[in-house]
Design a protein around this motif. Structure first.
Motif, PDB file in Angstrom:
ATOM      1  N   THR A 218     -14.746  -0.199   1.258  1.00 55.93           N
ATOM      2  CA  THR A 218     -14.951   0.044  -0.176  1.00 55.93           C
ATOM      3  C   THR A 218     -14.345  -1.094  -1.021  1.00 55.93           C
ATOM      4  OG1 THR A 218     -12.889   1.258  -0.482  1.00 55.93           O
ATOM      5  CG2 THR A 218     -14.828   2.541   0.188  1.00 55.93           C
ATOM      6  N   ALA A 219     -13.750  -2.076  -0.363  1.00 56.04           N
ATOM      7  CA  ALA A 219     -13.084  -3.168  -1.092  1.00 56.04           C
ATOM      8  C   ALA A 219     -14.077  -3.899  -1.989  1.00 56.04           C
ATOM      9  CB  ALA A 219     -12.467  -4.142  -0.092  1.00 56.04           C
ATOM     10  N   GLN A 220     -13.641  -4.171  -3.224  1.00 55.13           N
ATOM     11  CA  GLN A 220     -14.506  -4.841  -4.196  1.00 55.13           C
ATOM     12  C   GLN A 220     -13.876  -6.153  -4.637  1.00 55.13           C
ATOM     13  OE1 GLN A 220     -16.775  -2.953  -6.857  1.00 55.13           O
ATOM     14  NE2 GLN A 220     -17.368  -1.665  -5.125  1.00 55.13           N
ATOM     15  N   LEU A 221     -14.728  -7.110  -4.905  1.00 57.82           N
ATOM     16  CA  LEU A 221     -14.248  -8.388  -5.435  1.00 57.82           C
ATOM     17  C   LEU A 221     -13.748  -8.179  -6.870  1.00 57.82           C
ATOM     18  CD1 LEU A 221     -14.148 -11.563  -5.079  1.00 57.82           C
ATOM     19  CD2 LEU A 221     -16.271 -11.568  -6.373  1.00 57.82           C
ATOM     20  N   ILE A 222     -12.596  -8.748  -7.190  1.00 59.11           N
ATOM     21  CA  ILE A 222     -12.083  -8.687  -8.572  1.00 59.11           C
ATOM     22  C   ILE A 222     -12.498  -9.993  -9.259  1.00 59.11           C
ATOM     23  CG2 ILE A 222     -10.006  -8.515  -9.998  1.00 59.11           C
ATOM     24  CD1 ILE A 222      -8.648  -7.119  -7.619  1.00 59.11           C
ATOM     25  N   PRO A 223     -13.428  -9.904 -10.218  1.00 56.11           N
ATOM     26  CA  PRO A 223     -13.946 -11.151 -10.797  1.00 56.11           C
ATOM     27  C   PRO A 223     -13.000 -11.813 -11.786  1.00 56.11           C
ATOM     28  CG  PRO A 223     -15.091  -9.244 -11.724  1.00 56.11           C
ATOM     29  CD  PRO A 223     -14.128  -8.713 -10.711  1.00 56.11           C
ATOM     30  N   ASP A 224     -12.142 -11.000 -12.403  1.00 57.91           N
ATOM     31  CA  ASP A 224     -11.366 -11.513 -13.526  1.00 57.91           C
ATOM     32  C   ASP A 224      -9.938 -10.987 -13.482  1.00 57.91           C
ATOM     33  OD1 ASP A 224     -12.434 -13.203 -15.506  1.00 57.91           O
ATOM     34  OD2 ASP A 224     -11.773 -11.744 -17.015  1.00 57.91           O
TER      35      ASP A 224
ATOM     36  N   PHE B 145      -9.766  -9.334  -3.478  1.00 59.05           N
ATOM     37  CA  PHE B 145     -10.415  -8.024  -3.373  1.00 59.05           C
ATOM     38  C   PHE B 145      -9.459  -6.891  -3.739  1.00 59.05           C
ATOM     39  CE2 PHE B 145     -13.432 -10.526  -1.101  1.00 59.05           C
ATOM     40  CZ  PHE B 145     -14.631  -9.841  -1.210  1.00 59.05           C
ATOM     41  N   SER B 146     -10.051  -5.757  -4.100  1.00 54.60           N
ATOM     42  CA  SER B 146      -9.256  -4.586  -4.475  1.00 54.60           C
ATOM     43  C   SER B 146      -8.552  -3.964  -3.261  1.00 54.60           C
ATOM     44  CB  SER B 146     -10.157  -3.542  -5.137  1.00 54.60           C
ATOM     45  OG  SER B 146     -11.197  -3.184  -4.234  1.00 54.60           O
ATOM     46  N   ALA B 147      -8.995  -4.337  -2.067  1.00 55.89           N
ATOM     47  CA  ALA B 147      -8.344  -3.904  -0.826  1.00 55.89           C
ATOM     48  C   ALA B 147      -8.737  -4.936   0.222  1.00 55.89           C
ATOM     49  CB  ALA B 147      -8.830  -2.524  -0.418  1.00 55.89           C
ATOM     50  N   ASP B 148      -8.179  -4.866   1.414  1.00 53.70           N
ATOM     51  CA  ASP B 148      -8.527  -5.849   2.439  1.00 53.70           C
ATOM     52  C   ASP B 148      -9.945  -5.581   2.958  1.00 53.70           C
ATOM     53  OD1 ASP B 148      -8.825  -7.484   4.610  1.00 53.70           O
ATOM     54  OD2 ASP B 148      -6.773  -7.200   5.333  1.00 53.70           O
ATOM     55  N   PRO B 149     -10.890  -6.472   2.657  1.00 51.59           N
ATOM     56  CA  PRO B 149     -12.284  -6.206   3.042  1.00 51.59           C
ATOM     57  C   PRO B 149     -12.492  -6.185   4.562  1.00 51.59           C
ATOM     58  CG  PRO B 149     -12.048  -8.414   2.122  1.00 51.59           C
ATOM     59  CD  PRO B 149     -10.718  -7.744   1.971  1.00 51.59           C
ATOM     60  N   ARG B 150     -11.516  -6.690   5.308  1.00 56.62           N
ATOM     61  CA  ARG B 150     -11.674  -6.676   6.763  1.00 56.62           C
ATOM     62  C   ARG B 150     -11.443  -5.285   7.352  1.00 56.62           C
ATOM     63  NH1 ARG B 150      -7.712 -11.685   7.594  1.00 56.62           N
ATOM     64  NH2 ARG B 150      -6.621 -10.283   6.188  1.00 56.62           N
ATOM     65  N   VAL B 151     -10.701  -4.459   6.608  1.00 60.64           N
ATOM     66  CA  VAL B 151     -10.443  -3.113   7.130  1.00 60.64           C
ATOM     67  C   VAL B 151     -10.974  -2.000   6.232  1.00 60.64           C
ATOM     68  CG1 VAL B 151      -8.418  -3.772   8.493  1.00 60.64           C
ATOM     69  CG2 VAL B 151      -8.106  -3.113   6.115  1.00 60.64           C
ATOM     70  N   ASP B 152     -11.233  -2.337   4.958  1.00 59.55           N
ATOM     71  CA  ASP B 152     -11.652  -1.299   4.010  1.00 59.55           C
ATOM     72  C   ASP B 152     -13.029  -1.651   3.456  1.00 59.55           C
ATOM     73  OD1 ASP B 152     -12.024   0.412   1.876  1.00 59.55           O
ATOM     74  OD2 ASP B 152      -9.949   0.278   1.180  1.00 59.55           O
TER      75      ASP B 152
END
Ligand code: GLU
Length: 372
Positions: free
Chosen positions: A187-193, A178-185
């Motif tokens: 707005t975190a987005q999955l990076i597909p590539d 993810f673009s940031a830690d999804p557990r705390v942020d």
């Protein structure tokens, strides 16, 4: 779903958190589902290889969850108990789908030392050729820190390299990087590539993991770095995603895909050439030279006319024509002393002469680089 495969030889790494589905026990329904996908993959003509964690957890489960000390003797005990339990489960599940499994326990030395590397490689590829599913784990019951790989993410990358995998699929408890830690942020987005593992990717890797397994995202990126440099594509995805194994092998976008940095062939050639035995000179006759150069064949003992040097099995040796031209280099399955005895002989006689055999080839085609 399409029925074509994008990747044929696929190493699938299953982390403890995947096998437990977030609980404290091996989660049978989850494991059934994963083995069902492995069976379907085999039916499509793929060559899956499993790298599994969960042995320590399974041992802890079997002993009724005693308070954990988390020291080495405890880990060894849990692993010794849990590994057989884990394998038993896998074997039962594979049985439902009618295919055999083979346990392979490795330590770092099996992958570092070139002779043992060849042994491990031959054993795993032998299974794959016979359509047996190899199930690999670290040999935790005997491994101490100095000889340990330490985490199964790294182990899976080393195994992928060992078997020349087309894809390493790391299944974990998160959908990917993810673009940031999804557990705390939020707005975190999955990076597909991920075309290249650079500073920004390392910065995202963090170090947090789950409490049950060993690796967090950092060890996954480390493993991906190792594998992609060796010319292997890597996908990090959630083990619980529907049909994750099938989707990944078929090339459907899932999780985070990390691109190979070199072709597999380039990387393998570099590796073969990296450690050429200083004193190694194997001279072959004109027929063998033609077979190597024009027909892309392996080197058999029958074509060998002379050996110079004192090399060991697993080292890279130099192969010359009778005119003194260096033709190729490659990993030898036999040491110099053995070649002295079987040189010029038919492969069928190897076992009779040496009392053992490592197969009909002296240098297998896959382990050879032509230089002239
Ligand atoms: N080899 C360990 C086990 O089977 C797991 C190591 C890891 O989680 O990376 O329990």
């Amino acid at each position: 779903m399409t029925q074509s495969l994008r990747y044929r030889r696929v190493v699938v790494k299953l982390g403890t958190s995947v096998l437990t589905a977030g609980t404290d026990r091996l989660h049978r329904p989850r494991m059934v589902e994963l083995i069902r996908q492995i069976a379907a993959l085999r039916d499509l003509g793929a060559q899956p290889i499993l790298v599994t964690s969960g042995a320590v957890l399974a041992g802890w489960e079997q002993l009724g969850f005693p308070p954990r000390k988390r020291n080495l003797p405890e880990k060894q005990l849990f692993a010794a108990i849990g590994q057989s339990r884990l394998m038993h489960l896998y074997a039962q599940l594979a049985d439902i789908y009618g295919f055999p499994v083979a346990q392979t326990l490795l330590t770092r030395d099996d992958l570092r030392d070139r002779r043992r590397y060849l042994n491990a490689r031959n054993a795993l590829l032998g299974c794959v050729e016979r359509r047996v599913l190899p199930i690999v784990n670290e040999n935790d019951a005997v491994a101490v820190d100095e000889i340990k790989v330490g985490d199964n993410d790294t182990l899976s990358a080393l195994v992928a390299n060992l078997v020349d995998a087309d894809l390493l699929l790391i299944c974990t408890d998160r959908p990917g990087l993810f673009s940031a830690d999804p557990r705390v942020d939020t707005t975190a987005q999955l990076i597909p590539d991920v075309p290249l593992i650079d500073e920004t990717i390392w910065a995202l890797a963090g170090d947090a993991g789950s409490h049950r397994g060993t690796g967090g995202m950092r060890t996954k990126i480390q493993a991906a770095d190792l594998a992609t440099r060796a010319g292997i594509e890597v996908i990090i995805a959630a083990g619980e995603a529907p049909n994750v194994i099938l989707q990944a092998a078929q090339g459907t976008a899932i999780g985070t895909r990390l691109h190979a940095r070199a072709t597999r062939l380039e990387a393998r050639k570099r590796w073969i050439l990296a450690e050429t035995a200083r004193q190694s000179r194997v001279v072959i006759d004109a027929g063998a030279a033609r077979a190597l150069r024009e027909q892309g064949r392996s080197l058999l003992p029958a074509g060998i006319v002379r050996i110079d040097g004192a090399f060991d099995r697993g080292q890279t040796i130099r192969i010359f024509s009778e005119q003194g031209i260096e033709l190729a280099r490659g990993l030898t399955q036999y040491r110099a002393a053995d070649l002295g005895l079987i040189g010029g002989k038919h492969s069928a006689q190897i076992e009779e002469i040496l009392g053992y055999t490592y197969g009909p080839e002296v240098v297998h085609r896959d382990d050879m680089v032509m230089v002239n």
